[in-house]
Structures are given as C-alpha cells and as structure tokens.
Enzyme design. Sequence first.
Site, PDB file in Angstrom:
ATOM      1  N   GLU A 147      -3.972 -12.185   9.026  1.00  0.00           N
ATOM      2  CA  GLU A 147      -3.396 -13.324   9.759  1.00  0.00           C
ATOM      3  C   GLU A 147      -2.852 -12.886  11.122  1.00  0.00           C
ATOM      4  OE1 GLU A 147      -1.056 -14.372   6.227  1.00  0.00           O
ATOM      5  OE2 GLU A 147      -1.891 -16.392   6.378  1.00  0.00           O
ATOM      6  N   GLY A 169      -1.508 -10.990   5.213  1.00  0.00           N
ATOM      7  CA  GLY A 169      -0.752 -11.145   6.451  1.00  0.00           C
ATOM      8  C   GLY A 169      -1.310 -10.282   7.576  1.00  0.00           C
ATOM      9  N   GLU A 214      -5.034 -13.366  -0.997  1.00  0.00           N
ATOM     10  CA  GLU A 214      -3.850 -13.980  -1.609  1.00  0.00           C
ATOM     11  C   GLU A 214      -4.127 -14.643  -2.952  1.00  0.00           C
ATOM     12  OE1 GLU A 214      -4.456 -13.887   1.561  1.00  0.00           O
ATOM     13  OE2 GLU A 214      -2.602 -13.643   2.716  1.00  0.00           O
TER      14      GLU A 214
HETATM   15  N1  T1G Z   1       3.091  -4.720  -0.478  1.00  0.00           N
HETATM   16  C1  T1G Z   1       3.827  -3.734  -1.041  1.00  0.00           C
HETATM   17  N2  T1G Z   1       3.288  -2.645  -1.629  1.00  0.00           N
HETATM   18  C2  T1G Z   1       1.970  -2.542  -1.616  1.00  0.00           C
HETATM   19  C3  T1G Z   1       1.126  -3.539  -1.054  1.00  0.00           C
HETATM   20  C4  T1G Z   1       1.752  -4.663  -0.451  1.00  0.00           C
HETATM   21  N3  T1G Z   1       1.053  -5.640   0.137  1.00  0.00           N
HETATM   22  N4  T1G Z   1      -0.155  -3.152  -1.205  1.00  0.00           N
HETATM   23  C5  T1G Z   1      -0.118  -1.977  -1.838  1.00  0.00           C
HETATM   24  N5  T1G Z   1       1.147  -1.603  -2.086  1.00  0.00           N
HETATM   25  C6  T1G Z   1       1.596  -0.362  -2.735  1.00  0.00           C
HETATM   26  C7  T1G Z   1       1.021  -0.202  -4.125  1.00  0.00           C
HETATM   27  O1  T1G Z   1       1.850  -0.846  -5.080  1.00  0.00           O
HETATM   28  C8  T1G Z   1       1.039   1.302  -4.288  1.00  0.00           C
HETATM   29  O2  T1G Z   1       2.357   1.684  -4.567  1.00  0.00           O
HETATM   30  C9  T1G Z   1       0.711   1.811  -2.888  1.00  0.00           C
HETATM   31  O3  T1G Z   1       1.022   0.718  -2.000  1.00  0.00           O
HETATM   32  C10 T1G Z   1      -0.730   2.224  -2.690  1.00  0.00           C
HETATM   33  O4  T1G Z   1      -1.566   1.139  -3.119  1.00  0.00           O
HETATM   34  C11 T1G Z   1       1.898 -14.065   4.146  1.00  0.00           C
HETATM   35  C12 T1G Z   1       1.429 -13.813   1.326  1.00  0.00           C
HETATM   36  C13 T1G Z   1      -4.141  -2.156   0.641  1.00  0.00           C
HETATM   37  C14 T1G Z   1      -6.445  -2.068  -0.367  1.00  0.00           C
HETATM   38  O5  T1G Z   1      -2.964  -8.455  -1.574  1.00  0.00           O
HETATM   39  O6  T1G Z   1      -5.268  -4.447  -2.115  1.00  0.00           O
HETATM   40  O7  T1G Z   1      -0.094 -10.964   2.829  1.00  0.00           O
HETATM   41  O8  T1G Z   1       1.985   2.628  -6.796  1.00  0.00           O
HETATM   42  O9  T1G Z   1      -2.834   2.415  -4.862  1.00  0.00           O
HETATM   43  O10 T1G Z   1      -6.147   2.028  -3.413  1.00  0.00           O
HETATM   44  O11 T1G Z   1      -0.328 -14.579   3.639  1.00  0.00           O
HETATM   45  O12 T1G Z   1      -3.164  -1.682  -2.135  1.00  0.00           O
HETATM   46  O13 T1G Z   1       2.166   4.118  -4.804  1.00  0.00           O
HETATM   47  O14 T1G Z   1       4.176   2.883  -5.636  1.00  0.00           O
HETATM   48  O15 T1G Z   1      -3.516   0.099  -4.135  1.00  0.00           O
HETATM   49  O16 T1G Z   1      -5.527   2.752  -1.051  1.00  0.00           O
HETATM   50  C15 T1G Z   1      -1.856  -9.601   0.617  1.00  0.00           C
HETATM   51  C16 T1G Z   1      -2.773  -5.644  -1.777  1.00  0.00           C
HETATM   52  C17 T1G Z   1      -0.393  -9.648   0.340  1.00  0.00           C
HETATM   53  C18 T1G Z   1      -3.224  -6.332  -0.557  1.00  0.00           C
HETATM   54  C19 T1G Z   1      -4.855  -0.124  -0.596  1.00  0.00           C
HETATM   55  N6  T1G Z   1      -2.287  -8.240   0.519  1.00  0.00           N
HETATM   56  N7  T1G Z   1      -3.072  -4.230  -1.700  1.00  0.00           N
HETATM   57  O17 T1G Z   1      -5.479   0.358  -1.759  1.00  0.00           O
HETATM   58  O18 T1G Z   1      -3.777   2.070  -2.581  1.00  0.00           O
HETATM   59  S1  T1G Z   1       0.197 -11.286   0.359  1.00  0.00           S
HETATM   60  C20 T1G Z   1      -2.810  -7.761  -0.589  1.00  0.00           C
HETATM   61  C21 T1G Z   1      -4.289  -3.723  -1.899  1.00  0.00           C
HETATM   62  C22 T1G Z   1       0.242 -11.710   1.979  1.00  0.00           C
HETATM   63  C23 T1G Z   1       0.601 -13.529   3.637  1.00  0.00           C
HETATM   64  C24 T1G Z   1       0.702 -13.047   2.305  1.00  0.00           C
HETATM   65  C25 T1G Z   1      -4.434  -2.238  -1.876  1.00  0.00           C
HETATM   66  C26 T1G Z   1      -4.967  -1.663  -0.546  1.00  0.00           C
HETATM   67  P1  T1G Z   1       2.707   2.905  -5.520  1.00  0.00           P
HETATM   68  P2  T1G Z   1      -2.970   1.409  -3.786  1.00  0.00           P
HETATM   69  P3  T1G Z   1      -5.299   1.856  -2.197  1.00  0.00           P
END
Ligand code: T1G
Length: 654
Positions: free
Chosen positions: A110, A107, A130
């Site tokens: 986006e 997002g 995603e």
């Molecule tokens: N939402 C909620 N919590 C999240 C999160 C997210 N998107 N991403 C990370 N966290 C939490 C994670 O669980 C951890 O929590 C803490 O943040 C630190 O993360 C409409 C459908 C951004 C590269 O797929 O790839 O957008 O364990 O240890 O190594 O199209 O997190 O501390 O409680 O991983 O510095 C798309 C997923 C969503 C990105 C950072 N986005 N995240 O890495 O830290 S879908 C993703 C990552 C979407 C739209 C749609 C990585 C990071 P806790 P971390 P990091």
Amino acid sequence: MAEMRFSESVSARLDGDVLVVAIDNPPVNALSAHVRSGLVAALDYAAGARDIVGLVISGTGRIFIGGADIREFGKPPVAPSLPDVIDQIEAFEKPVVCAVTGAALGGGCEVALACHGRIAGENATFGLPEVKLGIVPGAGGTQRLPRLIGTIAAIDLIGTGRAAKAEEAVALGLADAIAADPLTAAIAAARENAGRPLRRTGRITIPAVDAAAVDMAEAKVVAKSRGQYAPVEAVRLVKSAGHFDLEQGLAEERATFLRLRDSEESAALRHVFFAERAAWKVETLTDVSPRRIETVGVVGTGLMGSGIAVSALTSGYHVIALEQTPEAAASGRERIAGILAKAVQSRRLTAEGREACLARLEATAEAKDLATADLVVEAVFDDLSVKTDLFRRLDSIVAPDAILATNTSYLDPDTIAAATADPSRVVGLHFFSPANVMRLVEVVDCAKTAPDVLASALNFVKRLGKLAIVCGVTEGFIGNRIFSAYRREAEFMLEDGALPHQIDSALEAYGFPMGIFAVNDMAGLEIAWARRKRLAAARDPAERYVEIADRLCEAGRLGRKNALGWYAYPSGERTIDPAVTAVIEAARAAKNIVPRAFASEEIIDRLLAAMVDEGRALLAEGIAARPGDIDLVMINGYGFPAHKGGPMFAAQKS
Ligand code: T1G
C-alpha cells in the site's frame, strides 16, 4: 553526506538533490510505530528542504516492507496511523518513488501504491495477503490497486492474497519497470519527475469493465473462500472503488478493516500464522547444526515415492530413485517425468526447470547406487518386514553419517530403526499424498533419533517449501490418531441417527472442502478395513464398535474407485444411496438404537470434542509439543478450515 536519522528504524542520505530513505526494521521491515513516525519525519524534512527535489523509499535487507506490524493488532493505536502516512505520501508535492527489493506485502504494498513511481528489483514481489489473516487491506489497497491495474486483476490479487512477481507486476501496471539496481533507477525517476505533474494513484479513474467479467472474477474468489468472510468483503470493496470517490472508498475500507480485525476469523488466522512460525522452533535443537543434504534417495516410486521425488527435485536436490527391477525403475522415472510435465502445463514450473529436474534424477534398480545419498526416504509398501529388511540393507550401503527416513503411516518407526546398527540416524518423514502438492510433513522424532538428524530433517522439509510438525512415536502419529477419533465419533452419530450426507454437509458448511465420508470414499475404504480386521482380536469387547463400514466393505463397496462407498457415484457425481441408508438402519436395529435427529451444530460440536480429546491426550503423552502443532496438522493434512484456527483453537473459543 552523512546519514540522517528520523527514527530508530528510518534513516536517509542525500544523493545529490534526492533524499534516499531507508527502512531498517528486522526481521521483515514491518510498519511498526517508529517506522511510520520515521517516514513522516523524513517527508516533513524533505518538504522543508528547498534543495531536495524528490524522495526515494527503500528497504534494507531482503524484504522491502512486510506489512503492518501484526504484533500491534489488538493494542491501542499509536499515531501516526498507516493510512495517514500513506495519504501524506500520495499528496506530497515532490515526487516520491519506491525502490522495491524483495517483498512489498500488505501495508508495504500500500505504501508502494501511494508512491508516484514504483521501480521493482528483479526479486521484487507485490501482494496484499490480508485475506490470509482474515482481514482486508486497511490502508488503501482495495481502492488504489484497481485504479492502477483494473478491477478484474485487483479482485484476483486481493481476493486470493497471492503475490505477483516483478514481471507480472510490470505487465499488470502495478510496477513501472524492473531494474537490476532499483535504487539507482528510483533516484533517477524521482529526479526526472521533479517539477512535473505527478501521477497520483488515488486520482486515476478506474477503466470501465464488463459486468459479466467482474462477476466471473468474483465467483472464482467466492468459490475458494470456503465460508471465509474476508475474501468476499475484499472483493466488495474493490468493486466499490468504481463507484466511490477515493475518500468514500477509503472510509468504507477502513470501517471494514476494523470490523474484520476484531473478528474470530482473523484471530483464528493470526493464530495459524504464529503457530506456523512456532512449529519450527524445537527447544531441544537450539545450537544444533544440521547435516548437509544435497542428494536424496527415494525408495519406491509409487504415488507417494514419485511425489516425494518431484518435491525434492523441484527444490534443487539430486534424487536417486530406487526400484526393484530396471523396468520398474524406468516406469518410475516416467511417472516422475509425467508429474513434472503437468507442473509445466499448469505453469508451476518452466520447461527449463523441468529439464534441470530430470538432469538431477537418476532412477535405478541397484540399491548400491544409494551409496552417495545424504538422506534416503523410503516410501515402500507399509509392511513391517518389508521395511525392516530394507533398512537393514540400506544401513550397509549408505555413508555412516547419512540419514535414513521412513514414510510409514502406521508402523512403529522405532522397530524399523532397531533393524539398523545406528538407530540414531533414523527419523520418520510422514508425507501426505500427493506428496508434491500436500504441504504437511510429520517429522517423527523416534526414541533414538539424534538431535542433528532431527534438525536435518526439519531443514530438508523447509527447503521443500513444506510445513514440518515434529511428533513423537505413536500409532498413526498426530494426524491419523485424531482422524481415527473423529471418524469413530462420526460413525457413532450414524448409529445414533445421522446419515453420512448430513454429517458431510455439516462439515462442509463449517469449511471443510469435503466431509469425512466423502473423504473416506476418495481414499478407498479397504486399507482401514484391513486394519480393523488386523486389530479385531485385540479389541475390547466392551468398547463401542460400529460395524457399518465393515458391512459396506463386505458388500464390495470400496469407495470411489468402484463408484460405490458411503455414497454411490453413478456418473462420477456423489449421490445418496438408499442401499447405504438400509445398512445403517439395519445396524441401528441390531443394537436396538432408536434414531434421533441431529442438528448441524451438534454434529460439529461432537466431532470437534472428539478431536480435542484426542489432541489433549497427544499433548499429555508428549507426542505433540503444542496445541498449535495439532491445529496445523489438521488444517494442512485433513482439510480443517484455517479460518477456524484448527480444533484446539476452536475449542478454546467455544
Ligand atoms: N508483523 C510482525 N511480525 C511479522 C510480520 C508482520 N507483518 N511478518 C513476519 N513477522 C515475524 C514472524 O512472526 C517471524 O517472527 C519473523 O517475522 C520472520 O518471519 C494495513 C492490515 C514477510 C514473507 O501478511 O508473509 O499489512 O518467529 O519466518 O519466511 O493493510 O513473514 O522470528 O519471532 O515468516 O522470511 C500483511 C506476513 C500484514 C505478511 C517473510 N503482511 N509475513 O517470510 O520469515 S497486514 C503479511 C509473511 C497489513 C495493512 C495491513 C512472511 C514474510 P519470529 P518468517 P520469512
């Protein structure tokens, strides 16, 4: 001018006539409800303020926006929805420019796509990951990205979920420019575009492309998807952007997103996402400070040792590689240099990076040269007396606070530790081969391992960019114990009536890259054979034992290396061998087993059940801390399909 606050996570300040909005929602600036409402409030404010000519969106901290808030999935939606916020940005009558520092993911990407300008900081990355969560972009990504960068490049980025760094993003047309100070550049861009016609991504016409090129890009994604739906659906949506107008395309994307968000595949991949983060949290290690590790000794430069050395070098460590003779040390150095050269060829490393790695590498035949190592990882022949001798020697060479790690697969690390004066500094680091590629490392918490030694080992694995799973001492650790149970069950089914290729194709259809018999052929059959012979005397005669593998080995079939194993490989291709079928039939006849047919579903159910039983035993014995840890071991070390969530997750579903 004073700071304005639009929600608990969105604030802004005025830079002259430009409103500079900052999102501050730790840890990753996810687009939680208060971020979305804050952005809308900021837009509304800027729309009504006459003296504001444009708007900049920025993120505080190291991540621009990490995407939708995954924790909100499955909960009732809270307005404003992300697609609405994004539509409002794109339609805004004053220029909206984003200043991207760090990652713009999902997002977050986006939001960036809908802005009228995108300035990337040097560390910016743009990605729509995603599909890695079993979904497709849900806020316009599949429709706007191809408008900006073309269908082929969009299929690649969205279909694989990989992120593009700043330079690539600019080359693709995803970002307008790279700036050392992206905020200042974005403010200037907003001001410059004030009053001019704005470039609205949704209005761009997608350039026509050659259908054959689209098919090729699609085929690449499908080939990698291993039966996963999301990448295939994502590609379909990107392709459809060329035929639909924006509104139709967005509606189709939203419908697909909602359908996949509630799918089992997405639940499985979200489980994997959170399990990966949970794996690092070890209860006994809160408030424990790890030791400093800068110089890593690697003993042995065979396939495993050289892989570990490469992994440490490319992660910035100094490496001292120890071999028995100066000649062996020289060829070890060559092997390591060779792997680094291949990494340059495949563009995973730059030529300068390779030079820097080689400058940090010392290969020696003098054990005393390990004196400066903070951590020594041994990767020598898996023989107890070889390893205990080595640890005894290392103990008197390295500094008193240096850590000693064993990479044994099957030996008891507690016995190895007992050879040292201070077993509290010994830990297991079980890498998977090839260690420079495979992500999994089982970190073995031995009986006497000190907490700060375990914490240091975890830190080391993290810096290698790998995934650490903590595990207790047991023969074969988590992975090989489950693999043995699963292999045993597969061999029972051979006796009962299935053939190797039937079991392998059931596994491959389930999503494994390769079935278990094909894997065994790849690894070679003789190590397991030697182990079975070693354990034969202690085996309970009442226990069911399948002799087929022994018969194959006795017949000289040792796997791929001699083109004969569970299959034959006459021209390198795996083919069914009637000679193997004959061995299997003879084994059945010897036990008076009347073979019966197996459906793929039953094959999978039985293999899963075997894995889960062993997994439960590992949990009960305290060897594995969480079911999720077991899932991660099987996914990252043994090819279990991530989109099925791992055996423990899959069992809980069925
Ligand atoms: N939402 C909620 N919590 C999240 C999160 C997210 N998107 N991403 C990370 N966290 C939490 C994670 O669980 C951890 O929590 C803490 O943040 C630190 O993360 C409409 C459908 C951004 C590269 O797929 O790839 O957008 O364990 O240890 O190594 O199209 O997190 O501390 O409680 O991983 O510095 C798309 C997923 C969503 C990105 C950072 N986005 N995240 O890495 O830290 S879908 C993703 C990552 C979407 C739209 C749609 C990585 C990071 P806790 P971390 P990091």
